[in-house]
Design an enzyme around this catalytic site. Structure first.
Site, PDB file in Angstrom:
ATOM      1  N   HIS A 116       1.018  -1.124  -0.192  1.00  9.05           N
ATOM      2  CA  HIS A 116      -0.039  -0.350   0.158  1.00  9.05           C
ATOM      3  C   HIS A 116       0.930   0.881   0.824  1.00  9.05           C
ATOM      4  CE1 HIS A 116      -3.951  -2.219   1.720  1.00  9.05           C
ATOM      5  NE2 HIS A 116      -3.645  -3.059   0.789  1.00  9.05           N
ATOM      6  N   ARG A 178      -7.571   3.732   0.441  1.00  7.52           N
ATOM      7  CA  ARG A 178      -6.866   2.805   0.378  1.00  7.52           C
ATOM      8  C   ARG A 178      -5.842   2.767  -0.070  1.00  7.52           C
ATOM      9  NH1 ARG A 178      -7.184  -2.486  -0.809  1.00  7.52           N
ATOM     10  NH2 ARG A 178      -6.658  -4.162   1.344  1.00  7.52           N
ATOM     11  N   GLY A 197      -9.251  -2.570  -3.161  1.00 12.53           N
ATOM     12  CA  GLY A 197     -10.031  -2.843  -2.634  1.00 12.53           C
ATOM     13  C   GLY A 197      -9.773  -3.844  -1.986  1.00 12.53           C
ATOM     14  N   ASP A 223     -23.703   1.669   0.955  1.00 12.65           N
ATOM     15  CA  ASP A 223     -24.950   1.054   0.997  1.00 12.65           C
ATOM     16  C   ASP A 223     -25.354   0.087   2.633  1.00 12.65           C
ATOM     17  OD1 ASP A 223     -22.688  -0.301   0.288  1.00 12.65           O
ATOM     18  OD2 ASP A 223     -23.409  -1.178  -1.823  1.00 12.65           O
TER      19      ASP A 223
END
Length: 293
Positions: A116, A178, A197, A223
């Site tokens: 990351h 992210r 993701g 959601d």
């Protein structure tokens, strides 16, 4: 017809057409190369001596100054190690006699991790350097506006911070990311990013100044009950497109040429899973994805 112009490369990360018409690209082991697209001839123009190269570490993104004839600069982002601690930096090099020389550090000691670290760099029409940075494995830092990780940053090409950035003396442009590894401008100046993701909700985001893109409070759309609350409290900007399960979105580009009319006004998205290339057709104003191929 697919034609290979160069093989046996060590994880090429960034690729762009240089000011000389050759293809310029980076390899994660620290090499910057120029490649003649007609003959396949490749010339090494830089080997970074202190690059830390392991899996998602190494020499990553590159951007070339838009006024190269007057400002022969190339911008690079790479990881390195200090006392076993992973860091990264953005460095400006000068192109002289077919070599990159005179490194000048613009942003140093960005916290890194074995994963990351982002990253992608693009330069806007008003000559600002935009740079995507992953959360470096520290999720909560993405919501901290005083920390560089999990952000898209914006600096001047000399390394200073623009006076019209959303936060004073802060390179932050957007936050709540992210691990964005794609960054590109559309035809009307919109800035798009692609973002990895977890196992769900890879994202395509339309980036807007000072906006929060949710991570780790929200994955993809707002959601789920907890996400709806977080989206309301934190004013989260939802992605314009997402994939579940993930396809591992990496580099993106914007296409608006007549050579392939079906691709006009589209984002081209490279996927690591399945090694696919996807075409996302955009609405006229660029705010929505209408179709995927």
């Amino acid at each position: 017809l697919v034609t290979e112009v160069r093989g046996n490369l060590e994880v090429p990360w960034e690729i762009t057409v240089g000011p000389d018409g050759w293809i310029w690209f980076t390899e994660q082991n620290g090499m910057v190369n120029r490649l003649n697209p007609e003959t396949g001839e490749t010339r090494v123009i830089l080997m970074i001596p202190d690059v830390l190269y392991k899996k998602s570490l190494g020499l990553l993104s590159m951007a070339i100054h838009p006024s190269f004839s007057d400002n022969p600069y190339v911008y690079l982002h790479y990881t390195f190690s200090v006392d076993s601690t992973i860091k990264s930096r953005i460095v400006r090099y000068s192109y002289v006699n077919e070599k990159l020389t005179s490194p000048f550090v613009l942003l140093d000691s960005i916290p890194g991790m074995t994963y990351h670290n982002g990253s992608r760099m693009v330069i806007s029409s008003d000559e600002k350097l935009f740079f995507s940075m992953g959360d470096a494995g520290e999720k909560k830092l993405s919501q901290d506006i005083n920390h560089l990780n999990g952000k898209v940053l914006r600096i001047n090409l000399d390394g200073s911070i623009p006076s019209n950035n959303p936060f004073t003396n802060n390179p932050l442009w957007t936050y709540g990311h992210r691990n964005p590894q794609g960054l590109i401008f559309g035809q009307k100046g919109q800035l798009y990013s692609s973002e990895h993701g977890v196992n769900n909700d890879d994202e395509i985001n339309l980036l807007k100044k000072a906006e929060n893109y949710g991570w780790p409070l929200v994955e993809g759309k707002c959601d789920l009950p907890a996400e709806i609350e977080s989206c309301h409290v934190c004013n989260v900007n939802e992605p314009i497109f997402s994939w579940s399960p993930t396809v591992a979105v990496a580099g993106i580009d914007y296409y608006n040429h007549t050579a392939i009319p079906e691709w006009r006004n589209s984002l081209l998205v490279a996927n690591l899973k399945g090694r696919a290339l996807r075409v996302l057709n955009l609405s006229e104003d660029g705010s929505e994805v209408l179709d995927e191929h």
